[in-house]
Motif scaffolding. Structure first.
Motif, PDB file in Angstrom:
ATOM      1  N   TRP A  20       2.057   4.419  14.581  1.00 37.74           N
ATOM      2  CA  TRP A  20       1.506   4.240  13.177  1.00 37.74           C
ATOM      3  C   TRP A  20       2.348   3.873  12.064  1.00 37.74           C
ATOM      4  CZ3 TRP A  20       1.612   8.082   9.434  1.00 37.74           C
ATOM      5  CH2 TRP A  20       0.540   7.785   8.438  1.00 37.74           C
ATOM      6  N   MET A  21       3.418   5.035  12.062  1.00 36.08           N
ATOM      7  CA  MET A  21       4.362   4.807  11.080  1.00 36.08           C
ATOM      8  C   MET A  21       4.969   3.394  11.081  1.00 36.08           C
ATOM      9  SD  MET A  21       5.900   8.664  11.277  1.00 36.08           S
ATOM     10  CE  MET A  21       7.290   8.564  10.255  1.00 36.08           C
ATOM     11  N   GLU A  22       5.287   3.241  12.088  1.00 28.91           N
ATOM     12  CA  GLU A  22       6.111   1.484  12.437  1.00 28.91           C
ATOM     13  C   GLU A  22       5.124   0.899  11.873  1.00 28.91           C
ATOM     14  OE1 GLU A  22       8.020   2.244  16.106  1.00 28.91           O
ATOM     15  OE2 GLU A  22       9.312   4.065  15.178  1.00 28.91           O
ATOM     16  N   ARG A  23       3.862   0.924  12.241  1.00 26.19           N
ATOM     17  CA  ARG A  23       2.992  -0.374  11.624  1.00 26.19           C
ATOM     18  C   ARG A  23       2.985  -0.320  10.350  1.00 26.19           C
ATOM     19  NH1 ARG A  23      -0.536   1.798  15.982  1.00 26.19           N
ATOM     20  NH2 ARG A  23      -1.762   2.732  14.343  1.00 26.19           N
ATOM     21  N   TYR A  24       3.011   0.649   9.654  1.00 24.41           N
ATOM     22  CA  TYR A  24       2.922   0.644   8.061  1.00 24.41           C
ATOM     23  C   TYR A  24       4.383  -0.007   7.734  1.00 24.41           C
ATOM     24  CZ  TYR A  24      -1.010   3.385   6.465  1.00 24.41           C
ATOM     25  OH  TYR A  24      -2.208   3.818   6.096  1.00 24.41           O
ATOM     26  N   VAL A  25       5.505   0.239   8.511  1.00 24.97           N
ATOM     27  CA  VAL A  25       6.664  -0.269   7.777  1.00 24.97           C
ATOM     28  C   VAL A  25       6.500  -1.810   8.116  1.00 24.97           C
ATOM     29  CG1 VAL A  25       9.207  -0.542   8.233  1.00 24.97           C
ATOM     30  CG2 VAL A  25       8.005   1.547   7.876  1.00 24.97           C
ATOM     31  N   GLU A  26       5.955  -2.237   9.421  1.00 27.00           N
ATOM     32  CA  GLU A  26       6.053  -3.589   9.619  1.00 27.00           C
ATOM     33  C   GLU A  26       5.316  -4.331   8.728  1.00 27.00           C
ATOM     34  OE1 GLU A  26       5.056  -3.507  13.819  1.00 27.00           O
ATOM     35  OE2 GLU A  26       7.005  -2.594  14.345  1.00 27.00           O
ATOM     36  N   ALA A  27       4.134  -3.734   8.477  1.00 22.81           N
ATOM     37  CA  ALA A  27       3.241  -4.496   7.595  1.00 22.81           C
ATOM     38  C   ALA A  27       3.506  -4.443   6.075  1.00 22.81           C
ATOM     39  CB  ALA A  27       1.652  -3.768   7.450  1.00 22.81           C
ATOM     40  N   ARG A  28       4.697  -3.922   5.782  1.00 21.16           N
ATOM     41  CA  ARG A  28       5.089  -3.595   4.456  1.00 21.16           C
ATOM     42  C   ARG A  28       4.180  -3.008   3.500  1.00 21.16           C
ATOM     43  NH1 ARG A  28       9.721  -6.359   3.050  1.00 21.16           N
ATOM     44  NH2 ARG A  28       9.141  -6.347   0.808  1.00 21.16           N
ATOM     45  N   LYS A  29       3.587  -2.081   4.052  1.00 18.89           N
ATOM     46  CA  LYS A  29       2.780  -0.943   3.468  1.00 18.89           C
ATOM     47  C   LYS A  29       3.850  -0.012   2.737  1.00 18.89           C
ATOM     48  CE  LYS A  29      -1.665  -1.603   5.626  1.00 18.89           C
ATOM     49  NZ  LYS A  29      -2.630  -0.973   6.423  1.00 18.89           N
ATOM     50  N   TYR A  30       4.660   0.441   3.609  1.00 16.60           N
ATOM     51  CA  TYR A  30       5.522   1.513   3.308  1.00 16.60           C
ATOM     52  C   TYR A  30       7.020   0.884   3.530  1.00 16.60           C
ATOM     53  CZ  TYR A  30       1.951   5.049   2.857  1.00 16.60           C
ATOM     54  OH  TYR A  30       0.917   5.944   2.657  1.00 16.60           O
ATOM     55  N   ALA A  31       8.075   1.426   2.639  1.00 18.84           N
ATOM     56  CA  ALA A  31       9.512   0.880   3.033  1.00 18.84           C
ATOM     57  C   ALA A  31      10.109   1.713   4.288  1.00 18.84           C
ATOM     58  CB  ALA A  31      10.292   0.996   1.742  1.00 18.84           C
ATOM     59  N   GLY A  32       9.700   2.894   4.196  1.00 18.77           N
ATOM     60  CA  GLY A  32      10.116   3.858   5.256  1.00 18.77           C
ATOM     61  C   GLY A  32       9.655   5.211   4.858  1.00 18.77           C
ATOM     62  N   SER A  33       9.628   6.025   6.132  1.00 23.74           N
ATOM     63  CA  SER A  33       8.840   7.220   5.887  1.00 23.74           C
ATOM     64  C   SER A  33       9.510   8.189   6.970  1.00 23.74           C
ATOM     65  CB  SER A  33       7.221   7.309   6.206  1.00 23.74           C
ATOM     66  OG  SER A  33       6.869   6.510   7.311  1.00 23.74           O
ATOM     67  N   ALA A  34       8.915   9.586   6.897  1.00 24.70           N
ATOM     68  CA  ALA A  34       9.382  10.514   7.921  1.00 24.70           C
ATOM     69  C   ALA A  34       8.470  11.570   7.910  1.00 24.70           C
ATOM     70  CB  ALA A  34      10.820  11.202   7.466  1.00 24.70           C
ATOM     71  N   ILE A  35       7.991  12.091   9.232  1.00 26.21           N
ATOM     72  CA  ILE A  35       7.092  13.326   9.129  1.00 26.21           C
ATOM     73  C   ILE A  35       7.855  14.455  10.057  1.00 26.21           C
ATOM     74  CG2 ILE A  35       6.277  12.316  11.617  1.00 26.21           C
ATOM     75  CD1 ILE A  35       3.538  13.329  10.700  1.00 26.21           C
ATOM     76  N   LEU A  36       7.580  15.482   9.766  1.00 28.59           N
ATOM     77  CA  LEU A  36       7.828  16.946  10.282  1.00 28.59           C
ATOM     78  C   LEU A  36       6.753  17.644  10.642  1.00 28.59           C
ATOM     79  CD1 LEU A  36      10.387  18.405  11.371  1.00 28.59           C
ATOM     80  CD2 LEU A  36      10.606  19.248   8.927  1.00 28.59           C
ATOM     81  N   VAL A  37       6.672  18.119  12.110  1.00 29.58           N
ATOM     82  CA  VAL A  37       5.349  18.568  12.399  1.00 29.58           C
ATOM     83  C   VAL A  37       6.148  20.391  12.991  1.00 29.58           C
ATOM     84  CG1 VAL A  37       3.503  19.127  13.810  1.00 29.58           C
ATOM     85  CG2 VAL A  37       4.192  17.001  12.742  1.00 29.58           C
ATOM     86  N   PHE A  38       5.503  21.411  12.667  1.00 31.42           N
ATOM     87  CA  PHE A  38       5.943  22.794  13.045  1.00 31.42           C
ATOM     88  C   PHE A  38       4.810  23.258  13.801  1.00 31.42           C
ATOM     89  CE2 PHE A  38      10.133  24.701  11.934  1.00 31.42           C
ATOM     90  CZ  PHE A  38      10.656  23.359  11.697  1.00 31.42           C
ATOM     91  N   SER A 382       2.103  23.468  10.527  1.00 29.73           N
ATOM     92  CA  SER A 382       2.578  22.974   9.185  1.00 29.73           C
ATOM     93  C   SER A 382       2.918  21.610   9.275  1.00 29.73           C
ATOM     94  CB  SER A 382       3.874  23.856   8.613  1.00 29.73           C
ATOM     95  OG  SER A 382       3.097  25.167   8.583  1.00 29.73           O
ATOM     96  N   VAL A 383       2.606  20.801   8.428  1.00 28.01           N
ATOM     97  CA  VAL A 383       2.892  19.253   8.621  1.00 28.01           C
ATOM     98  C   VAL A 383       3.471  18.784   7.238  1.00 28.01           C
ATOM     99  CG1 VAL A 383       2.019  16.952   9.334  1.00 28.01           C
ATOM    100  CG2 VAL A 383       1.179  19.059  10.266  1.00 28.01           C
ATOM    101  N   VAL A 384       4.509  18.123   7.137  1.00 25.72           N
ATOM    102  CA  VAL A 384       5.031  17.441   6.013  1.00 25.72           C
ATOM    103  C   VAL A 384       5.353  15.862   6.173  1.00 25.72           C
ATOM    104  CG1 VAL A 384       6.868  17.574   4.070  1.00 25.72           C
ATOM    105  CG2 VAL A 384       6.135  19.723   5.327  1.00 25.72           C
ATOM    106  N   PHE A 385       4.745  15.092   5.461  1.00 26.06           N
ATOM    107  CA  PHE A 385       5.158  13.676   5.405  1.00 26.06           C
ATOM    108  C   PHE A 385       5.721  13.036   4.322  1.00 26.06           C
ATOM    109  CE2 PHE A 385       3.436   9.253   4.685  1.00 26.06           C
ATOM    110  CZ  PHE A 385       3.823   8.712   6.179  1.00 26.06           C
ATOM    111  N   PHE A 386       6.676  12.464   4.274  1.00 24.52           N
ATOM    112  CA  PHE A 386       7.448  11.782   3.134  1.00 24.52           C
ATOM    113  C   PHE A 386       7.529  10.358   3.323  1.00 24.52           C
ATOM    114  CE2 PHE A 386      10.456  15.150   1.208  1.00 24.52           C
ATOM    115  CZ  PHE A 386       9.284  15.970   0.753  1.00 24.52           C
ATOM    116  N   THR A 387       7.334   9.590   2.137  1.00 25.52           N
ATOM    117  CA  THR A 387       7.537   8.103   1.776  1.00 25.52           C
ATOM    118  C   THR A 387       7.605   8.066   0.255  1.00 25.52           C
ATOM    119  OG1 THR A 387       6.753   5.993   2.601  1.00 25.52           O
ATOM    120  CG2 THR A 387       4.972   7.634   1.773  1.00 25.52           C
ATOM    121  N   GLN A 388       7.911   6.806  -0.217  1.00 24.86           N
ATOM    122  CA  GLN A 388       8.087   6.839  -1.486  1.00 24.86           C
ATOM    123  C   GLN A 388       7.110   5.195  -1.963  1.00 24.86           C
ATOM    124  OE1 GLN A 388      10.661   8.960  -3.637  1.00 24.86           O
ATOM    125  NE2 GLN A 388       8.796   9.648  -2.707  1.00 24.86           N
ATOM    126  N   LEU A 389       5.772   5.598  -2.099  1.00 24.61           N
ATOM    127  CA  LEU A 389       5.146   4.451  -2.619  1.00 24.61           C
ATOM    128  C   LEU A 389       4.095   5.023  -3.563  1.00 24.61           C
ATOM    129  CD1 LEU A 389       4.417   1.272  -1.583  1.00 24.61           C
ATOM    130  CD2 LEU A 389       2.196   2.410  -1.427  1.00 24.61           C
TER     131      LEU A 389
END
Length: 410
Positions: A20-38, A382-389
């Motif tokens: 899902w994250m890589e689809r967002y990047v490929e579609a140029r919705k997000y430049a990049g992102s990261a997720i961390l799940v505990f 606990s879930v944290v998602f980072f991107t910059q859009l």
């Protein structure tokens, strides 16, 4: 950050998140992102993809520094409650008790079409400010007050001077409505940041650094890009033409990743404003330490930040019903149906009405650059998602992400 638990997240199903994250990047919705799940205090999943800087071709990495904007609000709300549980004030105290500029307030009359159509109003309480029911607003909201704030550039941006001065400018304007009458997303948490300064005798940045970040080990979170991390600071993008924060004048179309702010000329590198509503930058691991402290009831690695009972109180719904029932007119970053508001974040009260998988009591909030976190104490997540859009309302990524994570639970 480990406690004992049995893993319930299916690794194969978690891989759907990367897709899902890589689809967002490929579609140029997000430049990049990261997720961390505990889960249960143990890291179960991390993935990063895309770029933190398209222009320089730099990858988004785990230690990328990002603007978390309104994910600052839970930190400021925590600071307020840390002072409250020391007996320094109570939440029904009027704001004017700490900031005299908010005495003798006016509020817009219902249906007002001009900023001078007002009636006398009581000062909002600290609780009103914590729950966005104070009558304050944001420049990007619709309405008479928001328009006037936009005209006067009342936004608490990093380069807009010191907090005390900007708060005084807020006090010059009427409220959008009588305190407690409605829910409207606002600069109220910024104003509370000034209350923290007045009561503690410290700048907001100093209070955060000494009393929250140091005990939690959040060494790369601050109001200014931490020294030595500039090469890891992500660029900010928008799909809108013009100002990415001027939502009332937003125009979409054309390039989906327009550069807004980048290392070398960013005001976050020379910050003087300590915006408790949206000023922090930091890393995903730092924010996960904050999220885990919330999940664990105010303590992390033996460091107690706040009492467990106080934190339970913060993470309950403090509204009469859901946000939608209070007639909001403001910008919305996430659902308002079936979702209440605690002190610093949204609280799920009916997952079905929110139309997003979740647990009753989920505590969450996000930021204007599409960052997002949630804590689910029922499922020990606990879930944290980072991107910059910016703006965060550009895509339904938050609802999609919650569906992905819940879909991976056995």
């Amino acid at each position: 950050m480990n406690d004992t638990s049995v893993a319930r997240l299916d690794p194969a199903r978690m891989q759907r998140i990367a897709d899902w994250m890589e689809r967002y990047v490929e579609a140029r919705k997000y430049a990049g992102s990261a997720i961390l799940v505990f889960e249960g205090g143990t890291e179960r999943y991390f993935h990063a993809c895309g770029l933190r800087s398209i222009e320089q071709g730099l990858p988004w990495q785990r230690d990328t520094v990002a603007r978390i904007y309104s994910m600052t609000k839970p930190v400021t709300s925590l600071a307020v409650m840390m002072l409250a549980e020391r007996g320094l004030f109570h939440l029904d105290a009027p704001l004017s008790q700490f900031l005299p500029a908010f005495a003798d307030l006016q509020a817009l009359v219902p249906g007002a079409e001009r900023i001078d159509q007002t009636e006398p109003a009581n000062a909002p309480t600290l609780h009103h400010l914590l729950t966005h029911t104070s009558g304050l607003s944001y420049p990007f909201n619709p309405g008479v007050l928001a328009h006037e704030m936009d005209e006067r550039k009342i936004m608490f941006n990093p380069n807009q001077g010191i907090l005390a001065d900007m708060v005084d400018r807020v006090a010059e304007l009427p409220l959008a409505f009588q305190p407690g009458a409605h829910w409207e997303y606002s600069v109220g948490i910024d104003v509370l940041g000034r209350v923290v300064e007045v009561v503690s005798g410290k700048s907001l940045g100093q209070f955060f650094a000494e009393e929250i970040f140091a005990p939690l080990g959040m060494s790369e979170t601050a109001f200014r890009v931490p020294e030595g991390t500039g090469d890891r600071f992500a660029s900010l993008y928008t799909p809108l033409a013009g100002d990415a924060m001027a939502l009332n004048a937003a125009k979409a179309g054309g390039e989906s990743l327009r550069l807004v702010d980048s290392v070398g000329d960013s005001s976050f590198e020379t910050t003087d404003m300590h915006s408790g509503g949206g000023g922090l930058v930091g890393t995903i691991d730092d924010y996960m330490r904050f999220a885990e402290m919330l999940r664990l009831g105010g303590v992390l690695d033996g460091q107690r930040i706040i009492g467990s009972s106080t934190l339970d109180f913060m993470m309950r719904n403090h509204l009469p019903g859901d946000i939608a029932s209070m007639g909001p007119q403001s910008f919305a970053e996430q659902p308002m149906d079936g979702v209440g508001f605690g002190l610093g974040g949204a609280v799920v009260i009916d997952p079905a009405r929110s139309r997003t998988p979740g647990s009753i009591g989920d505590f969450s909030w996000g930021g204007m650059a599409s960052t997002f976190f949630w804590v689910d104490r029922e499922k020990d997540l606990s879930v944290v998602f980072f991107t910059q859009l910016s703006p965060s309302s550009s895509y339904p990524s938050r609802a999609e992400l919650k569906a992905l994570v819940h879909g991976a639970l056995a």
